[in-house]
Design an enzyme around this catalytic site. Structure first.
Site, mmCIF file in Angstrom:
data_model
loop_
_atom_site.group_PDB
_atom_site.id
_atom_site.type_symbol
_atom_site.label_atom_id
_atom_site.label_comp_id
_atom_site.label_asym_id
_atom_site.label_seq_id
_atom_site.Cartn_x
_atom_site.Cartn_y
_atom_site.Cartn_z
ATOM 1 N N ALA A 24 8.584 36.610 -29.220
ATOM 2 C CA ALA A 24 8.154 35.715 -30.301
ATOM 3 C C ALA A 24 9.242 34.752 -30.730
ATOM 4 O O ALA A 24 8.979 33.777 -31.434
ATOM 5 C CB ALA A 24 7.687 36.546 -31.499
ATOM 6 N N ARG A 29 19.227 28.369 -28.949
ATOM 7 C CA ARG A 29 20.318 27.854 -28.119
ATOM 8 C C ARG A 29 19.843 27.155 -26.843
ATOM 9 O O ARG A 29 20.621 26.525 -26.151
ATOM 10 C CB ARG A 29 21.291 29.004 -27.772
ATOM 11 C CG ARG A 29 22.242 29.307 -28.912
ATOM 12 C CD ARG A 29 22.989 30.600 -28.682
ATOM 13 N NE ARG A 29 22.121 31.769 -28.839
ATOM 14 C CZ ARG A 29 22.482 33.015 -28.560
ATOM 15 N NH1 ARG A 29 23.680 33.262 -28.079
ATOM 16 N NH2 ARG A 29 21.643 34.018 -28.753
ATOM 17 N N GLN A 87 3.318 37.745 -34.035
ATOM 18 C CA GLN A 87 4.333 37.895 -35.080
ATOM 19 C C GLN A 87 4.514 36.518 -35.712
ATOM 20 O O GLN A 87 5.176 35.657 -35.140
ATOM 21 C CB GLN A 87 5.657 38.391 -34.467
ATOM 22 C CG GLN A 87 6.713 38.688 -35.499
ATOM 23 C CD GLN A 87 8.098 38.904 -34.871
ATOM 24 O OE1 GLN A 87 8.393 38.401 -33.796
ATOM 25 N NE2 GLN A 87 8.950 39.629 -35.574
ATOM 26 N N GLY A 92 12.776 39.760 -36.804
ATOM 27 C CA GLY A 92 13.627 40.701 -36.086
ATOM 28 C C GLY A 92 12.865 41.512 -35.047
ATOM 29 O O GLY A 92 11.636 41.558 -35.046
ATOM 30 N N ASN A 183 23.726 47.812 -25.471
ATOM 31 C CA ASN A 183 22.286 48.063 -25.514
ATOM 32 C C ASN A 183 21.570 47.000 -24.684
ATOM 33 O O ASN A 183 21.689 45.812 -24.951
ATOM 34 C CB ASN A 183 21.824 48.000 -26.975
ATOM 35 C CG ASN A 183 20.305 47.997 -27.116
ATOM 36 O OD1 ASN A 183 19.597 48.445 -26.216
ATOM 37 N ND2 ASN A 183 19.824 47.484 -28.242
ATOM 38 N N TYR A 379 -2.182 5.572 6.573
ATOM 39 C CA TYR A 379 -2.710 6.224 5.377
ATOM 40 C C TYR A 379 -4.098 6.752 5.699
ATOM 41 O O TYR A 379 -4.986 5.988 6.107
ATOM 42 C CB TYR A 379 -2.788 5.259 4.180
ATOM 43 C CG TYR A 379 -3.533 5.909 3.042
ATOM 44 C CD1 TYR A 379 -2.993 7.028 2.405
ATOM 45 C CD2 TYR A 379 -4.794 5.470 2.654
ATOM 46 C CE1 TYR A 379 -3.694 7.683 1.411
ATOM 47 C CE2 TYR A 379 -5.503 6.121 1.654
ATOM 48 C CZ TYR A 379 -4.946 7.227 1.037
ATOM 49 O OH TYR A 379 -5.636 7.890 0.066
ATOM 50 N N ASN A 399 -10.020 3.442 1.407
ATOM 51 C CA ASN A 399 -10.954 4.391 0.788
ATOM 52 C C ASN A 399 -11.306 4.031 -0.644
ATOM 53 O O ASN A 399 -12.174 4.638 -1.232
ATOM 54 C CB ASN A 399 -10.353 5.801 0.831
ATOM 55 C CG ASN A 399 -9.053 5.903 0.061
ATOM 56 O OD1 ASN A 399 -8.307 4.927 -0.054
ATOM 57 N ND2 ASN A 399 -8.778 7.075 -0.479
ATOM 58 N N ALA A 436 -7.385 -2.746 18.723
ATOM 59 C CA ALA A 436 -6.209 -2.876 17.869
ATOM 60 C C ALA A 436 -6.368 -4.057 16.923
ATOM 61 O O ALA A 436 -6.911 -5.096 17.294
ATOM 62 C CB ALA A 436 -4.971 -3.061 18.737
ATOM 63 N N ARG A 453 -12.213 -9.206 15.743
ATOM 64 C CA ARG A 453 -10.978 -9.942 15.862
ATOM 65 C C ARG A 453 -11.338 -11.349 16.287
ATOM 66 O O ARG A 453 -12.206 -11.544 17.140
ATOM 67 C CB ARG A 453 -10.118 -9.309 16.968
ATOM 68 C CG ARG A 453 -8.709 -9.052 16.547
ATOM 69 C CD ARG A 453 -8.034 -8.036 17.410
ATOM 70 N NE ARG A 453 -8.220 -8.204 18.823
ATOM 71 C CZ ARG A 453 -7.843 -7.292 19.724
ATOM 72 N NH1 ARG A 453 -7.279 -6.172 19.340
ATOM 73 N NH2 ARG A 453 -8.050 -7.504 20.991
HETATM 74 C C1 UD1 Z 1 18.868 42.538 -29.045
HETATM 75 C C2 UD1 Z 1 19.325 43.888 -29.571
HETATM 76 C C3 UD1 Z 1 20.749 44.159 -29.044
HETATM 77 C C4 UD1 Z 1 20.750 44.120 -27.531
HETATM 78 C C5 UD1 Z 1 20.175 42.818 -27.044
HETATM 79 C C6 UD1 Z 1 19.977 42.899 -25.550
HETATM 80 C C7 UD1 Z 1 18.338 44.195 -31.774
HETATM 81 C C8 UD1 Z 1 18.535 44.169 -33.236
HETATM 82 N N1 UD1 Z 1 19.356 43.866 -31.010
HETATM 83 O O1 UD1 Z 1 19.713 41.556 -29.596
HETATM 84 O O2 UD1 Z 1 21.194 45.429 -29.500
HETATM 85 O O3 UD1 Z 1 22.065 44.298 -27.063
HETATM 86 O O4 UD1 Z 1 18.873 42.559 -27.629
HETATM 87 O O5 UD1 Z 1 19.635 41.625 -25.036
HETATM 88 O O6 UD1 Z 1 17.265 44.521 -31.324
HETATM 89 N N2 UD1 Z 1 12.138 38.740 -30.743
HETATM 90 C C9 UD1 Z 1 10.894 38.691 -31.292
HETATM 91 N N3 UD1 Z 1 10.777 38.597 -32.637
HETATM 92 C C10 UD1 Z 1 11.858 38.553 -33.451
HETATM 93 C C11 UD1 Z 1 13.137 38.596 -32.860
HETATM 94 C C12 UD1 Z 1 13.245 38.699 -31.498
HETATM 95 O O7 UD1 Z 1 9.882 38.737 -30.594
HETATM 96 O O8 UD1 Z 1 11.659 38.469 -34.666
HETATM 97 C C13 UD1 Z 1 12.237 38.823 -29.278
HETATM 98 C C14 UD1 Z 1 12.931 37.620 -28.688
HETATM 99 O O9 UD1 Z 1 11.981 36.609 -28.353
HETATM 100 C C15 UD1 Z 1 13.630 38.181 -27.471
HETATM 101 C C16 UD1 Z 1 13.844 39.645 -27.830
HETATM 102 O O10 UD1 Z 1 13.020 39.933 -28.933
HETATM 103 O O11 UD1 Z 1 12.825 38.100 -26.328
HETATM 104 C C17 UD1 Z 1 15.309 39.939 -28.193
HETATM 105 O O12 UD1 Z 1 15.630 39.166 -29.322
HETATM 106 P P1 UD1 Z 1 17.062 38.518 -29.518
HETATM 107 O O13 UD1 Z 1 17.063 37.748 -30.775
HETATM 108 O O14 UD1 Z 1 17.458 37.812 -28.287
HETATM 109 O O15 UD1 Z 1 17.939 39.826 -29.721
HETATM 110 P P2 UD1 Z 1 19.486 39.957 -29.521
HETATM 111 O O16 UD1 Z 1 20.173 39.366 -30.692
HETATM 112 O O17 UD1 Z 1 19.864 39.454 -28.193
#
Ligand code: UD1
Ligand code: CA
Length: 462
Positions: A24, A29, A87, A92, A183, A379, A399, A436, A453
Site C-alpha cells: 500500500a 524515494r 489500506q 505502517g 529482518n 510494405y 492499404n 514491374a 504501364r
Molecule cells: C520493514 C520492517 C523492517 C524490515 C524491512 C525489510 C516494519 C516496521 N519494518 O521496514 O523491520 O527490515 O521491512 O524490508 O515492518 N506498507 C504498507 N502499508 C504501510 C506501510 C508499508 O502496505 O502503511 C508496505 C509497503 O508498501 C512495502 C512494505 O509494506 O511493500 C514494507 O514497508 P516499508 O515502509 O518499506 O518498510 P521498511 O521501513 O522497509
C-alpha cells in the site's frame, strides 16, 4: 498456542495457507507518480514478481494490501486471481496487515511478504513455510546477515539465541545498530494467534506507525514461540526503495534469466548485452547474438540464430529461424524462416514455414504462406498471401485510402514484379504475374500477366 495446523477441506486433510503481500505504500524515494510496486523490473511489475514467487511455491491464495495508487496495482491482476484488501491511510506495516485479516480468517497460516522485493524466489518461500510448520512457532521470521544493515529492522536475540525483539533503524540504540542480522520483512504466521494481538499494537515509536514487528514482540512476551529462520538470502529479500536499487535488481534478474537459459542449452554469446524478460521461453541450441532484447511473452524454438540486435516483443518463433538486426512485435514466425537484416514485423504478422523477409520490409497484420518471399524494400499490410509467392523489391500494398484499411489477397504462386503498387482492396489470382512498376487497381484473374504501364518512348536526344 496449540492451534491446529490442519483443517478438513473437501474431505482431505490439507493445510490452508494464504499469502498476504503488503503493497500500500507510496515509495517516496522512487520520485514517481506511480506507486512503487508497479515499477517494472525484467519485464514485470515488482509486485508481479512477488506474486509469481508465491504461486510457484504452490501458494495460490494471495491477498494484496493496496492503498496508494491502488487502481494501478489492481489493474495488473485484472484476471481475478488475487484478492485485495484496502489500506486507505498508510499507517505502517502492522496496520497494513490488520486490513488483510478479514480476508484470511479461517486459514491456519499466512505468509506475509512485501511488494517491493522482486528478487524473491519460490524456494525461499517454501523454506519459510516448511520451517514454520516443523518448528510449530506462532510466527517465523526470515533473517539474514548483511554487510550494511542500514535501514533495516535489526533482529535482537536473547543470550540463548532466542527471539527477543526487532528494532527499526530509527528506534535503535547505538549497540543495536551494530547488529548485522536484519529482518527480511517476510514472515509465516498463525492467523488466530496473530489476530489476537493486532489490536494491541501501538504507535509509540520514532515513525508514529503501527509496526508488524511489534506483534512478534507481544506474542513473544506472552510466552509464545517466535522462530528466527536465518538464511543466506541477501538477494531474495532485497527491498527496492529507489531507482538505483531498481537497476541493481534488474541486473540480478537479467543475470538469473540468462543463466537459467544457458543451463537449459541456449547459447548467449554476450550475456552483458542481452536482455531477456522473465517470461520468455527459448529452446536448446538456439544462439542469441549480442545486443538482442527479447521481451514479453515470447517463445523461441530450437536451433535458431537470433541477433545480433534482434528486438523481439511477445512473439512466437518456430525452429531454425534466423533473425538479424530486426524488430518483431506480436508476430508469429514459422519454422525455417529468415528475417532481416532490418525487417519490421508488426502485430498480426504471421509467417508460415520457410518464409523469407529481407531488408527494409515492413509487415503488418498479414499472413505469408509457406515459402513466400519479400526479400527487399516492401510494405505489406492487411494482406493474405498464399504459398510460394514472390514479392519483388519495392512492392507496396496501398492499404489505406485515408479513411479505411483494405485487404490485399495474393494467391499461391503469384509473382509480383519489382516496384508494384497494389491498390487495395485487390486480389491477384493464383500463378499470375504483375509487370514491374505497375500500379494494380483491378483484380487480376489466375494465370494472367497484368501490366499497367505507359509505353516507353525513346526520343532523340537534342
Ligand atoms: C520493514 C520492517 C523492517 C524490515 C524491512 C525489510 C516494519 C516496521 N519494518 O521496514 O523491520 O527490515 O521491512 O524490508 O515492518 N506498507 C504498507 N502499508 C504501510 C506501510 C508499508 O502496505 O502503511 C508496505 C509497503 O508498501 C512495502 C512494505 O509494506 O511493500 C514494507 O514497508 P516499508 O515502509 O518499506 O518498510 P521498511 O521501513 O522497509
Ligand atoms: Ca522497504
Amino acid at each position: 498456542m496449540g492451534a491446529c495446523r490442519w483443517s478438513m477441506k473437501r474431505g482431505i486433510w490439507k493445510v490452508t495457507t494464504s499469502v498476504v503481500i503488503l503493497a500500500a505504500g507510496k515509495g517516496v524515494r522512487m520520485r514517481s507518480q506511480l506507486p512503487k510496486v508497479v515499477h517494472r523490473v525484467a519485464g514485470k511489475a515488482m509486485i508481479e514478481h512477488v506474486n509469481d514467487a508465491a504461486r510457484a511455491a504452490a501458494l495460490d491464495k494471495v491477498v494484496i494490501v493496496v492503498g496508494h495508487g491502488r487502481g494501478l496495482v489492481e489493474e495488473l491482476f485484472s484476471h481475478g486471481e488475487v484478492d485485495f484488501a484496502v489500506q486507505e491511510d498508510q499507517l505502517g506495516t502492522g496496520h497494513a496487515l490488520m486490513q488483510a485479516m478479514a480476508k484470511v480468517q479461517g486459514d491456519d497460516t499466512i505468509i506475509v511478504l512485501a511488494g517491493d522485493t522482486p528478487l524473491l524466489q519460490p524456494a525461499t518461500v517454501r523454506a519459510l513455510l516448511n520451517h514454520h510448520q516443523q518448528s510449530q512457532a506462532v510466527v517465523t521470521v526470515i533473517s539474514t546477515e548483511i554487510d550494511d544493515p542500514y535501514g533495516y529492522g535489526r533482529i535482537i536475540r536473547n543470550q540463548d539465541g532466542s527471539f527477543r525483539d526487532i528494532v527499526e533503524e530509527k528506534d535503535a540504540r547505538e549497540e543495536e545498530r551494530q547488529v548485522i542480522e536484519i529482518n527480511s520483512g517476510m514472515y509465516a504466521m498463525q492467523v488466530e494467534e496473530v489476530s489476537s494481538v493486532l489490536d494491541k499494537l501501538g504507535t509509540d515509536n520514532q515513525q508514529g506507525e503501527y509496526y508488524v514487528t511489534e506483534a512478534l514482540r507481544i506474542l513473544n512476551d506472552q510466552g509464545q514461540k517466535i522462530e528466527i529462520l536465518q538464511m543466506d538470502v541477501q538477494e531474495d529479500i532485497y527491498g527496492i526503495n529507489d531507482r538505483v536499487q531498481l537497476a541493481q535488481a534488474e541486473a540480478i534478474l537479467r543475470r538469473r534469466k540468462n543463466v537459467a537459459l544457458m543451463e537449459n542449452g541456449v547459447t548467449i554469446m554476450d550475456p552483458n548485452s542481452t536482455f531477456i524478460d522473465c517470461n520468455v521461453e527459448i529452446s536448446p541450441d538456439t544462439i542469441i547474438h549480442p545486443g538482442s532484447i527479447i521481451e514479453g511473452r515470447t517463445s523461441i524454438g530450437a536451433d535458431c540464430q537470433i541477433g545480433p540486435a534482434a528486438h523481439i516483443t511477445s512473439s512466437i518463433i518456430g525452429q531454425r529461424v534466423i533473425i538479424e538486426h530486426s524488430r518483431l512485435k506480436e508476430a508469429e514466425v514459422g519454422d525455417d524462416c529468415t528475417i532481416g537484416p532490418y525487417a519490421y514485423l508488426r502485430p498480426g504478422a504471421v509467417l508460415h514455414a520457410k518464409v523469407k523477409v529481407g531488408d527494409f520490409v515492413e509487415i503488418k497484420k498479414s499472413t505469408l504462406g509457406e515459402g513466400s518471399k519479400a526479400p527487399h524494400l516492401s510494405y505489406i499490410g492487411d494482406s493474405q498471401i498464399g504459398k510460394g509467392v514472390n514479392i519483388g523489391a519495392g512492392t507496396i500494398t496501398c492499404n489505406y485510402d485515408g479513411q479505411n484499411k483494405w485487404e490485399t489477397i495474393l494467391e499461391d504462386g503469384v509473382f509480383i514484379g519489382s516496384n508494384t503498387n497494389l491498390v487495395a482492396p485487390i486480389k491477384v489470382g493464383a500463378n499470375s504475374i504483375t509487370g514491374a512498376g505497375s500500379t494494380i487497381t483491378r483484380d487480376v484473374p489466375a494465370d494472367t500477366l497484368a501490366v499497367e504501364r505507359a509505353q516507353q518512348k525513346n526520343l532523340k536526344k537534342r
